[in-house]
Scaffold this motif. Structure first.
Motif: not given
Length: 755
Positions: A420-425, A497-504
């Motif tokens: 889902q993250t990769k599909a997000q534009t 220091g935290r990687r990029a991420s997503t929130l559902l």
């Protein structure tokens, strides 16, 4: 003359008379309601042709009428079954739970023998593990005489209490029928409100009541419901508030009513959050850890008897009773809900998805009246109740130290999430529906964590438990996902220091589908506030019945008490904020020089507040000022309000919609004016814009529902701090050219004389 009857459910009888031992609330994953229902259906489907499910049964013993539904009856085989669903290992089920289950099964055994004239039968406890779909059957054979003796023994243990309860109800109803209004006369508008509430109870309808501050809304709603009580055969009155001060007002009103009718046999209990009631926050809720859980059910009868002997039990009085009997105050309060007449608590106790009061109402078939104080808050509160978030960063942290049994399901979840993250534009996206693969992975992860907790409870840590609770709420909302909610994904940039991420997020837009069953469960519900306009907005958003009544109570104030001045020459829009500071400071200084006293100034944000406060202090150093700051604690909030002393002078700077824009009472010259430098419109952002679009599709007028109505409601609430009694006088400045628009002016109180 008929003998009074006391009707009680089989489960309630057994819990009262057969429960013993420790309070044990060590977390063990329990099946969801849907899993429990499905489990019962699975067991029933496995039975033969002679099996009947959900068989209604009843019997009388003395004044008692005992009713319930047996999970399974097979007359040809002489068998009655009590089915219990669970997760994990059956050996971990506490002994007192199993004893309670046997008690229920044996009561149903007698009810079947009695109804069909059987000499005896087999009583079976069926434990169904929902994960493995596996049954464990325990069986005992009893004669009808043995089952009858067991049943009557339970009844005899309850009859003395039932007699006391019947006598209490008779005294209560007689006293309520004779109850008089506690004051010499109704205030202006108060009788109109009370009449509308009484008629709503009499006809079994919901009522929306817009009534201004100062008429005594709390007494004006509680009193008529108490008067309607006997004729409507009510069981409970639930007074629900958005905040603690609302609960305090209800308890004060009930105290006033009791003072006017000494000896009024009305039991009142206040519910507070678990963290505010817990005596040992460092201990777990079971007998091996907490002394107030050890032997809880053995000491409960004496504590219960002592508690109901006291008419009113606000949190501190209830705490004293609990500690005197060495039981947990929080769980004593939950027990007392069953025996109280009036329950005072937060909205969530009735409107939340797992609400205690709503669940007990359905379980016991209570006839209840619901009062929702400051009901304009209920829309946002309910949206929060039916929304949930999940953080990808939390999942990553959990995977690093996950038990071997969780590796595969958490990896599958991470892979589905990454797809889902990769599909997000875009940084923020709303999907038409939850992605099926991701939704399935979420459910599988929840099931895997539940199984681990059931099998290895010592592996449970705070991080895992927190993620699991978030996951449970999320998956529950996935099961009920529909047009009323959004499924959105937000990209969170790398930071610290935290990687990029997503929130559902499952984000509720319209709480009506969830709240409608709550209103249907009540005999009558009254939603009251000083700001419930437009009526259509609140009725549609909250899911009120089509026949809900409406009353708008005339204000007890006159236009000459409040000078409301629209400042058309200033724009407080974000792009004009910097230019607005100087004219706002000039206006405030001129008003203060002309009429020194205490004022409140409201702004749309803390940053805007700081800009104006700094400029004002620089130009008017002789005027005392004090400012609201983010995350003020209770002592700081109390100190802020205390600065508004009688005959005082100065200006308090606050954020519109915050702690000082509603719910505070500054009568007389404690507050003589307010400056409101904003329309209070929520921020235009991607989330609000999606909510606007969705509400446009569902109801139309999405802009009004998301922006205009909530904003103007905050303005009216803030302005309402100035005039609190019929003798108050003051001035309000509405600072923004948009206040002059017709559609905005129409949403302001009719009694204001706008200039």
């Amino acid at each position: 003359m008929s003998v009074p009857r006391y009707t009680i459910a089989v489960r309630a009888l057994c819990e009262f008379a057969a429960k013993q031992g420790d309070l044990d609330l060590r977390f063990t994953p329990a099946p969801s309601a849907q899993e429990g229902i499905a489990g019962h259906k699975t067991v029933a489907a496995r039975r033969g042709a002679g099996h009947e499910a959900e068989v209604s049964l009843s019997a009388e013993h003395g004044p008692l009428v005992v009713r319930g539904r047996a999970d399974g009856v097979d007359l040809a085989r002489g068998l009655v079954e009590e089915v219990k669903t669970y997760r994990g290992e059956l050996e971990r089920l506490p002994d007192n739970h199993r004893a309670l289950h046997w008690a229920q099964a044996k009561v149903y055994g007698w009810l079947v023998c009695r109804q069909h004239g059987l000499p005896g039968l087999t009583v079976s406890l069926v434990y169904f593990e929902v994960g493995r779909q596996q049954e464990t059957r325990l069986a005992e054979t009893h004669s009808a005489a043995e089952l009858r003796a067991f049943f009557e023994g339970l009844c005899e243990r309850f009859i003395a209490w039932a007699g006391q309860e019947l006598a209490h109800r008779a005294r209560r109803d007689e006293a309520l029928a004779a109850l008089q209004f506690p004051h010499a006369a109704f205030r202006r508008g108060q009788r109109t409100l009370a009449t509308a509430v009484y008629n709503a109870a009499r006809t079994g309808r919901c009522l929306m009541a817009q009534a201004p501050t100062g008429i005594g809304k709390t007494v004006g709603t509680i009193f008529p419901l108490l008067k309607a009580w006997p004729a409507q055969a009510l069981d409970k009155l639930f007074f629900l508030a958005a905040k603690g001060p609302g609960r305090a007002l209800a308890l004060d009103a009930l105290s006033t009513l009791r003072g006017s009718a000494p000896g009024l046999p009305l039991r009142v209990v206040e519910l507070v959050a678990r963290d505010k009631a817990c005596e040992h926050p460092d201990k777990a809720c079971h007998g091996e850890s907490c002394p107030l859980a050890k032997g809880f059910y053995d000491r409960l009868p004496a504590a219960r008897a002592a508690a109901v002997a006291q008419a009113t039990l606000p949190k501190e009085a209830l705490r004293q009773v609990a500690l005197a009997h060495q039981v947990c105050p929080y769980y004593l309060s939950q027990e007392l809900v069953r025996w109280a007449d009036v329950v005072v608590g937060d909205y969530n106790y009735f409107f939340d998805g797992t609400a205690l009061l709503h669940g007990l109402t359905l379980e016991h078939g209570w006839r209840v009246a619901v009062l929702a104080d400051e009901a304009h808050n209920l829309v946002e509160r309910a949206r929060g109740m039916y929304s949930a978030e999940l953080s990808q960063a939390a999942l990553r942290a959990l995977r690093r130290g996950a038990a071997p049994a969780l590796k595969k399901p958490l990896d599958r979840l991470q892979r589905a999430w990454n797809v889902q993250t990769k599909a997000q534009t875009q940084a923020y996206e709303v999907l038409p529906e939850p992605p099926p693969q991701l939704a399935q992975a979420l459910r599988e992860a929840a099931g895997a964590i539940a199984e681990l907790m059931a099998e290895e409870p010592t592996r449970v840590d705070g991080e895992l438990l927190h993620f699991y609770f978030d996951l449970l709420q999320f998956t529950r909302l996935l099961d009920s996902f529909g047009a009323h909610s959004l499924f959105d994904v937000s990209r969170l940039p790398a930071a610290g220091g935290r990687r990029a991420s997503t929130l559902l997020c499952v984000r509720n837009v319209l709480p009506a589908p969830f709240l409608r069953p709550r209103f249907e469960a009540a005999h009558t519900a009254v939603l009251f506030s000083a700001t419930l306009k437009p009526r259509q907005f609140y009725a549609q958003a909250l899911g009120l019945p089509d026949d809900a009544a409406w009353v708008e109570v005339e204000a007890p104030f006159s236009a000459d008490q409040l000078a409301v001045r629209i400042v058309r020459q200033v724009s407080t829009r974000y792009q004009h904020r910097e230019a607005s500071v100087a004219p706002i400071v000039r206006l405030m200084g001129e008003q203060y020089r002309a009429q020194p006293g205490n004022y409140l100034a409201f702004f749309s944000s803390f940053e805007y507040l700081r800009q104006v406060a700094a400029a004002f202090e620089a130009q008017h150093p002789e005027v005392p000022i004090w400012t609201q700051t983010p995350q003020m604690g209770e002592p700081e909030r109390e100190a802020f309000v205390a600065r508004f002393a009688p005959q005082g002078r100065g200006i308090g700077f606050a954020v519109l919609g915050g702690a000082f824009a509603e719910g505070i009472d500054l009568a007389g010259d404690r507050l003589i004016g307010a400056f409101i430098a904003t329309l209070g419109l929520p921020q235009v952002n991607p989330v609000n814009e999606e909510m606007r679009r969705r509400l446009d599709e569902m109801l139309g007028a999405g802009y009004d529902y998301v922006y205009l109505y909530p904003g103007l409601r905050k303005v009216v609430q803030a302005a309402g701090r100035v005039i609190r009694t019929p003798t108050d006088r003051g001035t309000v400045y509405l600072i923004d050219d948009r206040f002059a628009r017709r559609e905005v002016r129409e949403l302001l109180p009719a009694w204001w004389a706008l200039s």
